[in-house]
Scaffold this active site. Structure first.
Site, PDB file in Angstrom:
ATOM      1  CB  SER A  91      95.421  45.971  47.941  1.00 31.87           C
ATOM      2  OG  SER A  91      94.747  44.797  48.336  1.00 31.87           O
ATOM      3  N   GLY A 149      91.152  33.613  43.218  1.00 29.94           N
ATOM      4  CA  GLY A 149      91.622  32.382  42.561  1.00 29.94           C
ATOM      5  C   GLY A 149      90.687  31.199  42.742  1.00 29.94           C
ATOM      6  N   GLY A 151      87.665  30.936  41.301  1.00 24.34           N
ATOM      7  CA  GLY A 151      86.732  30.808  40.182  1.00 24.34           C
ATOM      8  C   GLY A 151      85.468  31.616  40.398  1.00 24.34           C
ATOM      9  CB  SER A 155      90.334  39.011  37.512  1.00 23.80           C
ATOM     10  OG  SER A 155      89.579  38.071  36.796  1.00 23.80           O
ATOM     11  CD  GLU A 187      90.291  39.753  33.689  1.00 26.01           C
ATOM     12  OE1 GLU A 187      89.175  40.299  33.852  1.00 26.01           O
ATOM     13  OE2 GLU A 187      90.593  38.661  34.184  1.00 26.01           O
ATOM     14  CG  ASP A 199      84.362  35.742  34.313  1.00 25.55           C
ATOM     15  OD1 ASP A 199      83.372  34.981  34.222  1.00 25.55           O
ATOM     16  OD2 ASP A 199      85.522  35.324  34.410  1.00 25.55           O
TER      17      ASP A 199
HETATM   18  C1  GLA Z   1      86.886  31.234  33.505  1.00 19.80           C
HETATM   19  C2  GLA Z   1      86.820  32.400  32.515  1.00 19.80           C
HETATM   20  C3  GLA Z   1      85.395  32.591  31.993  1.00 19.80           C
HETATM   21  C4  GLA Z   1      84.817  31.279  31.483  1.00 19.80           C
HETATM   22  C5  GLA Z   1      84.970  30.194  32.547  1.00 19.80           C
HETATM   23  C6  GLA Z   1      84.524  28.830  32.078  1.00 19.80           C
HETATM   24  O1  GLA Z   1      86.209  31.557  34.681  1.00 19.80           O
HETATM   25  O2  GLA Z   1      87.236  33.599  33.144  1.00 19.80           O
HETATM   26  O3  GLA Z   1      85.412  33.594  30.988  1.00 19.80           O
HETATM   27  O4  GLA Z   1      85.463  30.908  30.282  1.00 19.80           O
HETATM   28  O5  GLA Z   1      86.331  30.067  32.961  1.00 19.80           O
HETATM   29  O6  GLA Z   1      83.141  28.806  31.849  1.00 19.80           O
END
Ligand code: GLA
Length: 416
Positions: A91, A149, A151, A155, A187, A199
């Site tokens: 990486s 990290g 949001g 991942s 995952e 996601d």
């Molecule tokens: C994280 C989780 C998602 C979802 C959001 C909240 O990002 O990975 O699957 O639950 O929180 O909406």
């Protein structure tokens, strides 16, 4: 890799600019690969985006609808076959390599970044074996321009990028949804995170210029246009990273499950928290402890708001859509309790700026980023205002970026 610049002006909305941007990033990543692995053939380079979720907060694991969109930042994967059956994973973001033998992949996680690609490799090799495809060794280099990290689903980006790349180099021809599911299984299974389905779907099924509507109960989906000529998406990163965020996320998942277990007794037709009706909540407000009740209230009301937001978008009512985002933030703060003062500050500052349509925290919360939907042209005012307010309150600036949408996983052209 060095490809961290936004390239905003360069890529714009037009496909030729987009192609040039892709080619530049692919070439940079291939050069990084050449610097790390022995001389040989050039690798193939693949990309998968990250995502921001605009509506449907904490609904995916409750069976509700979500409305994410892919962003033009993500994971780059350079891959070159090798003949000795070894898998070497490197990486640009972490000097530690991981190595494995194709017939003897590790059975347990190491709690390092390589768990993500190794988990996917296990899934894809299982599918390759089923097809009788030959599994050869690989040199693989990961890199990216997505904050980890924050949001923004780094991942899922790495898992989908890996699954997409392996499908291509092993010549499997898997349908896109299989790639998404392989990433999700990796995952949940190997890495051990009880993530919702949003996601990998948001990353894997992305289309440019649109939001994905995904109903997490029956997994039906639809692409809804979000015109990049009319609106911009800003993401403001608090740079707050809570160590125990994963634990706190799992706690919310457990609280929602507990709320559903209690409520289903009063509404036997409900199969998940999403199905619970507001009347049921109102009638049984005193039958539940206050905490599960608050969590359930967020979920049930957010389901209604997300359907209303879809209607607003279909009518072209971007103000209505943005207002739903801002209400979602209030509920995440008051009822779901996943906000932090830094996120609340960003949202309050953003919605005071003319041209801002709505703002809320994105991802799980507990720090990370706020997403802001705004009319084109309001970018400079927004950035000035939130940086000033945030700095006054916390003595440091947030990181503000404007994202274009993205068309999803693809092989990048090295111009050969
Ligand atoms: C994280 C989780 C998602 C979802 C959001 C909240 O990002 O990975 O699957 O639950 O929180 O909406």
């Amino acid at each position: 890799m060095n490809a961290t610049g936004s390239g905003r002006a360069e890529r714009g909305g037009d496909p030729a600019a987009r192609g040039r941007w892709d080619a530049r990033l692919a070439a940079e990543h291939a050069r990084a690969f050449a610097g790390l692995f022995p001389a040989g053939a050039a690798p193939r380079v693949f990309f998968a985006p990250g995502r921001v979720n605009l509506m449907g907060a904490h609904l995916d694991y409750n069976g509700g609808p979500v409305m994410p969109t892919a962003i033009d930042r993500g994971t780059f994967v350079a891959v070159r076959p090798r003949l000795d059956g070894r898998i070497v994973l490197a990486s640009t973001l972490d000097g530690a390599r991981a190595e494995a033998q194709i017939g003897a992949l590790p059975a347990v996680r190491s709690r390092r970044w390589a768990d993500y690609p190794l988990g996917v490799l296990r899934e894809i090799l299982a599918l390759a074996d089923a097809q009788g495809a030959l599994g050869h060794g690989l040199d693989v280099l990961f890199g990216g321009n997505l904050a980890v990290g924050a949001g923004l689903s780094s991942s899922a980006s790495i898992c989908v990028a890996t699954a997409f790349a392996l499908d291509a180099v092993f010549g499997l021809g898997l349908p896109r949804i299989e790639i998404v599911h392989a990433a999700l299984r990796a995952e949940r299974g190997f890495v051990g995170v009880q993530c919702g389905i949003m996601d990998p779907y948001a990353v894997g099924l992305a289309r440019g210029g649109s939001l994905l509507w995904l109903d997490c109960k029956d997994r039906t989906s639809e692409h809804l246009p979000l015109d990049p000529a009319r609106v911009s998406i800003a993401v403001a990163d608090t740079l707050v990273r809570r160590e125990l965020a994963q634990g706190a996320f799992n706690e919310r998942v457990a609280e929602c499950r507990a709320a559903f277990d209690a409520l289903r007794a009063f509404q036997p037709d409900a199969t998940c928290l999403r199905d619970v009706r507001l009347e049921t909540l109102a009638k049984h407000a005193r039958d539940l402890d206050p905490t599960p009740m608050k969590r359930a209230r967020h979920v049930v009301e957010e389901v209604g708001r997300t359907f209303a937001a879809r209607e607003a978008l279909r009518r072209g009512d971007l103000r209505g859509f943005g207002a739903a985002m801002t209400l979602a933030h209030e509920s995440l703060r008051e009822h779901f309790e996943v906000s932090v003062p830094e996120l609340d500050r960003l949202v309050a500052s953003a919605i005071a700026v003319p041209g801002v349509l709505g703002a809320r925290l994105t991802g799980a919360g507990f720090g990370g980023c706020a997403v802001i939907l705004l009319e084109r042209g309001a970018e400079a005012d927004l950035e000035g205002r939130i940086v000033q307010d945030f700095t006054r309150a916390f003595g440091r600036a947030p990181r503000v970026e404007f994202f274009g949408g993205d068309s999803g996983p693809r092989e990048l052209d090295l111009g050969r």
